[in-house]
Write an enzyme that holds these catalytic residues in place. Structure first.
Site, PDB file in Angstrom:
ATOM      1  N   ASN A 146      11.043  17.533  -7.993  1.00  0.00           N
ATOM      2  CA  ASN A 146      12.036  16.523  -8.368  1.00  0.00           C
ATOM      3  C   ASN A 146      13.260  17.264  -8.926  1.00  0.00           C
ATOM      4  O   ASN A 146      13.293  18.503  -8.933  1.00  0.00           O
ATOM      5  CB  ASN A 146      11.445  15.478  -9.333  1.00  0.00           C
ATOM      6  N   ALA A 176       3.277   6.643 -10.500  1.00  0.00           N
ATOM      7  CA  ALA A 176       2.708   7.543  -9.487  1.00  0.00           C
ATOM      8  C   ALA A 176       3.631   7.723  -8.287  1.00  0.00           C
ATOM      9  O   ALA A 176       3.184   8.160  -7.226  1.00  0.00           O
ATOM     10  CB  ALA A 176       1.351   7.019  -9.032  1.00  0.00           C
ATOM     11  N   ALA A 177       4.926   7.440  -8.457  1.00  0.00           N
ATOM     12  CA  ALA A 177       5.847   7.527  -7.309  1.00  0.00           C
ATOM     13  C   ALA A 177       5.848   8.934  -6.715  1.00  0.00           C
ATOM     14  O   ALA A 177       5.696   9.115  -5.501  1.00  0.00           O
ATOM     15  CB  ALA A 177       7.255   7.109  -7.724  1.00  0.00           C
ATOM     16  N   GLY A 178       6.017   9.931  -7.575  1.00  0.00           N
ATOM     17  CA  GLY A 178       6.074  11.311  -7.087  1.00  0.00           C
ATOM     18  C   GLY A 178       4.763  11.734  -6.430  1.00  0.00           C
ATOM     19  O   GLY A 178       4.763  12.382  -5.371  1.00  0.00           O
ATOM     20  N   ASP A 179       3.648  11.379  -7.039  1.00  0.00           N
ATOM     21  CA  ASP A 179       2.339  11.753  -6.473  1.00  0.00           C
ATOM     22  C   ASP A 179       2.108  11.051  -5.130  1.00  0.00           C
ATOM     23  O   ASP A 179       1.566  11.638  -4.195  1.00  0.00           O
ATOM     24  CB  ASP A 179       1.206  11.387  -7.442  1.00  0.00           C
TER      25      ASP A 179
END
Ligand code: ADP
Length: 316
Positions: free
Chosen positions: A184, A242-245
């Site tokens: 990110n 949990a967007a990134g995961d």
């Protein structure tokens, strides 16, 4: 199709999250009377394994270390329910990883992680990679172990995908063994400094494919011979936990399935947008059918959105 074609191994962390809601997050020395309390399976590795399995197209296994205690069972069950085959290292010395999370009514949070067994994962725990096409790693387990896994996988011809989160400087040898790096904006700054635009900094990283996720803006990537920008899908976000995961697991699964990078990014942006619309971590990660239906109904990305993203990244 050879089994190497589309089989993902996620090696990383798993925690049981203890979440309590309260009017505000306690200040040092303060005790706050909270309200409802819930436990959720979490940890970047486990969340990404669930996301990869739900994205489909590739069989998903996960190497994880758990303690010999009651906290391990819900983590294992959640992985199995999502279709992930767990490969468990059982630690007798350390408890299962846990996270203690206080969420306030104005959506602030304070989190203390006790990594426990996650720190017990060793280089020698890596299972044979003969049937693995993609290895997906994060940084919530010891960096020496992550580096050893990446080096072994590179040597075996496995595609190494690293989500360099949480942010920390990386040994050069680890970066050299990575095929696809996902970060990110904060993690990009840690690895490539703050000088210059996002596209310039992305170019400074000596990895064949680098993806930078940009929250509600979307993402930018260098790979497949060029730069790709993919705007986020506009949604009403209620919880971005949990967007990134979701993005990392979904992208790894689609690449393992054989998608081109641009298609994989579009799928990952759609999956992570859907994850933002639901509360929770693993519970919010959408299945492939839901993502495909969302993509079918989604209008084409407006040119202004692409332009705004390109400008944000310093491309125009
Ligand atoms: P991290 O949680 O690791 O910091 P980001 O915040 O960059 O990751 O989010 C990962 C991806 O999730 C983004 O690239 C984007 O596709 C999607 N995303 C995040 N927030 C939103 C949002 N508010 N609306 C739509 N998509 C989002």
């Amino acid at each position: 199709m050879s089994p190497r074609r589309s089989s993902i191994l996620v090696a990383g962390s798993a925690n049981l999250d203890f979440v309590v809601r309260a009017a505000h997050v306690p200040a040092p020395g303060e005790t706050v009377l909270g309200r409802e309390f819930v436990t959720f399976p979490g940890g970047k590795g486990a969340n990404q394994a669930v996301a990869a399995a739900r994205a489909g197209g590739a069989s998903t296994r996960m190497l994880l270390a758990l303690g010999d205690d009651p906290y391990a069972a819900p983590i294992e069950q959640s992985l199995r329910d999502a279709g992930v085959e767990p490969v468990i290292v059982r630690s007798r010395q350390s408890p299962t990883g846990t996270a203690f999370i206080c969420v306030s009514d104005d959506a602030e949070n304070a989190i203390t992680v006790a990594p426990g067994a996650n720190l017990a994962l060793r280089a020698s725990d890596l299972p044979p990679l003969a049937a693995v096409s993609h290895l997906l790693l994060q940084l919530e387990t010891p960096v020496e172990t992550v580096s050893a896994y990446a080096a072994t996988a590179r040597f075996a011809g496995v595609t190494v995908v690293l989500n360099a989160a949480p942010a920390r400087p990386l040994p050069d040898a680890l970066l050299r063994a990575v095929d696809v790096l996902i970060v990110n904006e904060g993690e990009l700054e840690t690895l490539a400094g703050a000088e210059g635009g996002i596209a310039d900094r992305l170019d400074r990283l000596a990895v064949p494919c680098v993806v930078v996720t940009l929250g509600a803006r979307g993402c930018i990537a260098r790979g497949d011979g060029g730069i790709i920008v993919q705007p986020a899908f506009p949604v009403v976000a209620v919880d971005t936990t949990a967007a990134g995961d979701t993005f990392c697991g979904a992208l790894a699964a689609r690449l393992a399935h054989g998608d081109r990078l641009a298609d994989g990014l579009r799928y990952a942006c759609a999956a992570s947008a859907l994850a933002c619309m639901r509360l929770g971590a693993q519970a919010s990660i959408p299945a492939r059918e839901a993502v495909e239906a969302f993509l079918r109904d989604a209008p084409a990305d407006p040119p202004q959105a692409r332009q705004a993203l390109a400008a944000h990244c310093g491309l125009i």
